[in-house]
Every structure is written in C-alpha cells, then in structure tokens.
Design a protein around this motif. Sequence first.
Motif, PDB file in Angstrom:
ATOM      1  N   PHE A   5       0.846  -1.191   0.000  1.00 48.96           N
ATOM      2  CA  PHE A   5       0.000   0.000   0.000  1.00 48.96           C
ATOM      3  C   PHE A   5       0.880   1.240   0.000  1.00 48.96           C
ATOM      4  O   PHE A   5       1.874   1.293   0.720  1.00 48.96           O
ATOM      5  CB  PHE A   5      -0.925   0.001   1.226  1.00 48.96           C
ATOM      6  N   TYR A   6       0.500   2.195  -0.826  1.00 48.45           N
ATOM      7  CA  TYR A   6       1.237   3.458  -0.839  1.00 48.45           C
ATOM      8  C   TYR A   6       0.665   4.387   0.231  1.00 48.45           C
ATOM      9  O   TYR A   6      -0.541   4.385   0.491  1.00 48.45           O
ATOM     10  CB  TYR A   6       1.076   4.184  -2.180  1.00 48.45           C
ATOM     11  N   GLY A   7       1.558   5.171   0.826  1.00 46.35           N
ATOM     12  CA  GLY A   7       1.128   6.178   1.785  1.00 46.35           C
ATOM     13  C   GLY A   7       1.847   7.487   1.499  1.00 46.35           C
ATOM     14  O   GLY A   7       2.903   7.497   0.853  1.00 46.35           O
ATOM     15  N   ILE A   8       1.269   8.572   1.971  1.00 43.87           N
ATOM     16  CA  ILE A   8       1.953   9.869   1.880  1.00 43.87           C
ATOM     17  C   ILE A   8       2.898   9.922   3.076  1.00 43.87           C
ATOM     18  O   ILE A   8       2.490   9.643   4.204  1.00 43.87           O
ATOM     19  CB  ILE A   8       0.943  11.023   1.919  1.00 43.87           C
ATOM     20  N   ALA A   9       4.150  10.222   2.823  1.00 47.13           N
ATOM     21  CA  ALA A   9       5.147  10.183   3.889  1.00 47.13           C
ATOM     22  C   ALA A   9       5.418  11.583   4.429  1.00 47.13           C
ATOM     23  O   ALA A   9       5.360  12.572   3.688  1.00 47.13           O
ATOM     24  CB  ALA A   9       6.439   9.565   3.357  1.00 47.13           C
ATOM     25  N   THR A  10       5.675  11.647   5.731  1.00 45.21           N
ATOM     26  CA  THR A  10       6.045  12.922   6.368  1.00 45.21           C
ATOM     27  C   THR A  10       7.189  12.640   7.341  1.00 45.21           C
ATOM     28  O   THR A  10       7.441  11.486   7.687  1.00 45.21           O
ATOM     29  CB  THR A  10       4.885  13.528   7.188  1.00 45.21           C
ATOM     30  N   PRO A  11       7.865  13.693   7.796  1.00 47.92           N
ATOM     31  CA  PRO A  11       8.808  13.483   8.894  1.00 47.92           C
ATOM     32  C   PRO A  11       8.049  12.907  10.092  1.00 47.92           C
ATOM     33  O   PRO A  11       6.822  13.061  10.170  1.00 47.92           O
ATOM     34  CB  PRO A  11       9.314  14.898   9.212  1.00 47.92           C
ATOM     35  N   GLN A  12       8.767  12.272  10.989  1.00 48.89           N
ATOM     36  CA  GLN A  12       8.092  11.688  12.151  1.00 48.89           C
ATOM     37  C   GLN A  12       7.394  12.764  12.975  1.00 48.89           C
ATOM     38  O   GLN A  12       7.938  13.852  13.142  1.00 48.89           O
ATOM     39  CB  GLN A  12       9.093  10.919  13.003  1.00 48.89           C
ATOM     40  N   ASP A  13       6.211  12.444  13.467  1.00 47.25           N
ATOM     41  CA  ASP A  13       5.419  13.362  14.292  1.00 47.25           C
ATOM     42  C   ASP A  13       5.162  14.698  13.603  1.00 47.25           C
ATOM     43  O   ASP A  13       5.204  15.749  14.244  1.00 47.25           O
ATOM     44  CB  ASP A  13       6.109  13.638  15.639  1.00 47.25           C
ATOM     45  N   SER A  14       4.926  14.659  12.307  1.00 49.74           N
ATOM     46  CA  SER A  14       4.679  15.903  11.584  1.00 49.74           C
ATOM     47  C   SER A  14       3.353  16.525  12.012  1.00 49.74           C
ATOM     48  O   SER A  14       2.344  15.826  12.134  1.00 49.74           O
ATOM     49  CB  SER A  14       4.630  15.626  10.084  1.00 49.74           C
ATOM     50  N   PRO A  15       3.335  17.838  12.205  1.00 46.51           N
ATOM     51  CA  PRO A  15       2.072  18.503  12.551  1.00 46.51           C
ATOM     52  C   PRO A  15       1.081  18.470  11.380  1.00 46.51           C
ATOM     53  O   PRO A  15      -0.091  18.783  11.560  1.00 46.51           O
ATOM     54  CB  PRO A  15       2.505  19.944  12.856  1.00 46.51           C
ATOM     55  N   TYR A  16       1.563  18.097  10.190  1.00 46.80           N
ATOM     56  CA  TYR A  16       0.680  18.080   9.013  1.00 46.80           C
ATOM     57  C   TYR A  16      -0.003  16.737   8.796  1.00 46.80           C
ATOM     58  O   TYR A  16      -0.894  16.623   7.965  1.00 46.80           O
ATOM     59  CB  TYR A  16       1.475  18.434   7.746  1.00 46.80           C
ATOM     60  N   LEU A  17       0.441  15.720   9.526  1.00 48.04           N
ATOM     61  CA  LEU A  17      -0.076  14.379   9.261  1.00 48.04           C
ATOM     62  C   LEU A  17      -1.592  14.301   9.451  1.00 48.04           C
ATOM     63  O   LEU A  17      -2.301  13.692   8.652  1.00 48.04           O
ATOM     64  CB  LEU A  17       0.636  13.362  10.162  1.00 48.04           C
ATOM     65  N   GLU A  18      -2.075  14.975  10.461  1.00 51.99           N
ATOM     66  CA  GLU A  18      -3.508  14.930  10.750  1.00 51.99           C
ATOM     67  C   GLU A  18      -4.295  15.602   9.622  1.00 51.99           C
ATOM     68  O   GLU A  18      -5.318  15.075   9.164  1.00 51.99           O
ATOM     69  CB  GLU A  18      -3.775  15.626  12.086  1.00 51.99           C
ATOM     70  N   THR A  19      -3.819  16.759   9.164  1.00 54.69           N
ATOM     71  CA  THR A  19      -4.488  17.458   8.060  1.00 54.69           C
ATOM     72  C   THR A  19      -4.495  16.573   6.807  1.00 54.69           C
ATOM     73  O   THR A  19      -5.494  16.505   6.087  1.00 54.69           O
ATOM     74  CB  THR A  19      -3.738  18.767   7.724  1.00 54.69           C
ATOM     75  N   ILE A  20      -3.373  15.908   6.554  1.00 54.54           N
ATOM     76  CA  ILE A  20      -3.268  15.042   5.379  1.00 54.54           C
ATOM     77  C   ILE A  20      -4.258  13.877   5.505  1.00 54.54           C
ATOM     78  O   ILE A  20      -4.996  13.570   4.561  1.00 54.54           O
ATOM     79  CB  ILE A  20      -1.819  14.533   5.213  1.00 54.54           C
ATOM     80  N   ASN A  21      -4.315  13.252   6.668  1.00 53.99           N
ATOM     81  CA  ASN A  21      -5.240  12.127   6.864  1.00 53.99           C
ATOM     82  C   ASN A  21      -6.695  12.557   6.766  1.00 53.99           C
ATOM     83  O   ASN A  21      -7.527  11.863   6.180  1.00 53.99           O
ATOM     84  CB  ASN A  21      -4.979  11.448   8.204  1.00 53.99           C
TER      85      ASN A  21
END
Length: 267
Positions: free
Chosen positions: A221-237
Amino acid sequence: MKAIKWKWHQLILGLSCLLLTIACNGLLHPVSISPNSGFKTLKVATDPTFVPFESKNANGNLEGFDIDLMNALAQVGGLTVEWESLPFDGMISTLQAKTVNAAISGITITAERQKTISFSRPYFKAGLAIAVRANNQDIQDLKSLQGKKIGVQIGSTGADFAKTLPNVKIITFNSGPDFFQDLLNGNVDAVISDAFATLYAIKDGHLKGLKVVSNLLTEEFYGIATPQDSPYLETINKGLATVLANGTYEQIYQKWFDTKPPQLPQK
Ligand code: ARG
C-alpha cells in the motif's frame, strides 16, 4: 545644527539597512513552512519518473494520480502545495532532515521505513511484479529468475525483494525508466518493480516490447510520507478521508486507471 543633520543621516541610513535586511530575508525564505506562521504552504517532494503516478509532461508540468490526489486533499485542508522534484532514493533521508513537509511518490508503507518517517493512511493498493521482454519464454515465476540479471530501482521495495532471491545478479538503477531501457537492450533479463506502473506504461505505449509476468509478488500500500510526528499528518489524513468519502478519490482513480478503485484499509 550640523551635528543634528548628521544624526538624521545616520538614522535614515540605519533604517534603510534594516529594511533591506528584512526584504532580503524575505527573498531568501519566500515561503515559511512553519505550521504556525499563517503561510499555509506545504512543501511536497516527488520523483516524477513513475508514470502514471508522477511524471513531467511535455510542458514540464507535473502530472499523475499522486499529483491530482495531493492537490485535491491539500485543497480540502486549506494548503497550497509547493512541489519539489527529488530522486526517489533520497526521499526518505530528505524527510528525516525535514527539508520538505511531505512526500508523495508511490511510496510503499513498510515497517522498516516507519522506523524513521511517518505515513498517512494507505491511499493506493499496489504490488510488485516481474517484467520481462515480450518475447521471453523462460521467465515465468520466481524460480526461473535463478542465475538471471535483475534490474531494480535503488532504495525501492523491488530492490529489497530482489535481495531475498537466491542466485540472482542484482543491477541497480537510479530511476525506473532506466531499468526498462536496459531490459529492452538485453542488459538485464528481468525487472522487479511496481506492477501497476509497469502495466500502465506498457498499455499506454510508454514501454514497448515488454510484458509483466502474471502473478503479483507482493501486496503493498502506498502512503503519503512525512517526517516523524509531523504537525501536518492529521491534516493530510483528514484530507484523504474527505476525498475518499466525497467521490473525488474515485474520480481521480477513474481518470488515471479507467476503473473503480478497490477497497482500502483504514490503517
Ligand atoms: N513503491 C516502490 C517503493 O516504495 C517504488 C516507488 C517508486 N516511485 C517513484 N516515484 N519512482 O519503494
């Protein structure tokens, strides 16, 4: 009187220098990537050598499934994407160094990668397959790869998979298009890479004279990657959840793959 005038000059000169410094700083750092700055720009890396997920068209513009998806979910989250093209091999270390906010590049979610970077929820169901020249009769499965030269992209899951095979000679390439060229030339006997991308390129004429050996080797499965604990991860999800729910994801999938998307797991 003279003394006062001189002080005015000094003050004006001082202020001009200050203004110039501020202006120059602005030019050097035109976009703030800090989540609290009010500039809602997301710096996203991609390796545009992976049709139909990311590539550069004749005008030099980025296009593909990942590009459409990222732009759509950024819009939902109130972000503008600033794209940065990077070789796939350097993507994970760039994320670790936090010089970009995210990467979308057909990146397979793996436990190994999750040790150093974070991933969004899965956004695409994929898998590896063997590609050979169309007239090749003897490579039909993994066993028949023994003693053969296999081309893989450096740093890819295809490269990891090839390393687990006994008695094969692995030849690494910087980018997908290069290993397919060498497969056509006969410099390698087979390529192990993402099946969807390969099948698409064969079908749309990007790759002539190649075929994909029947069964998928893996489910990924492909995922969008971010640095660990990125503040943007929630917005992306959240953005992903919205485009999955409101039909935008399906539209983009139809546009690039001409078929309905499969069910995706939440995690
Ligand atoms: N899915 C594979 C991986 O994560 C290969 C992705 C290659 N993507 C690219 N844009 N070149 O390793």
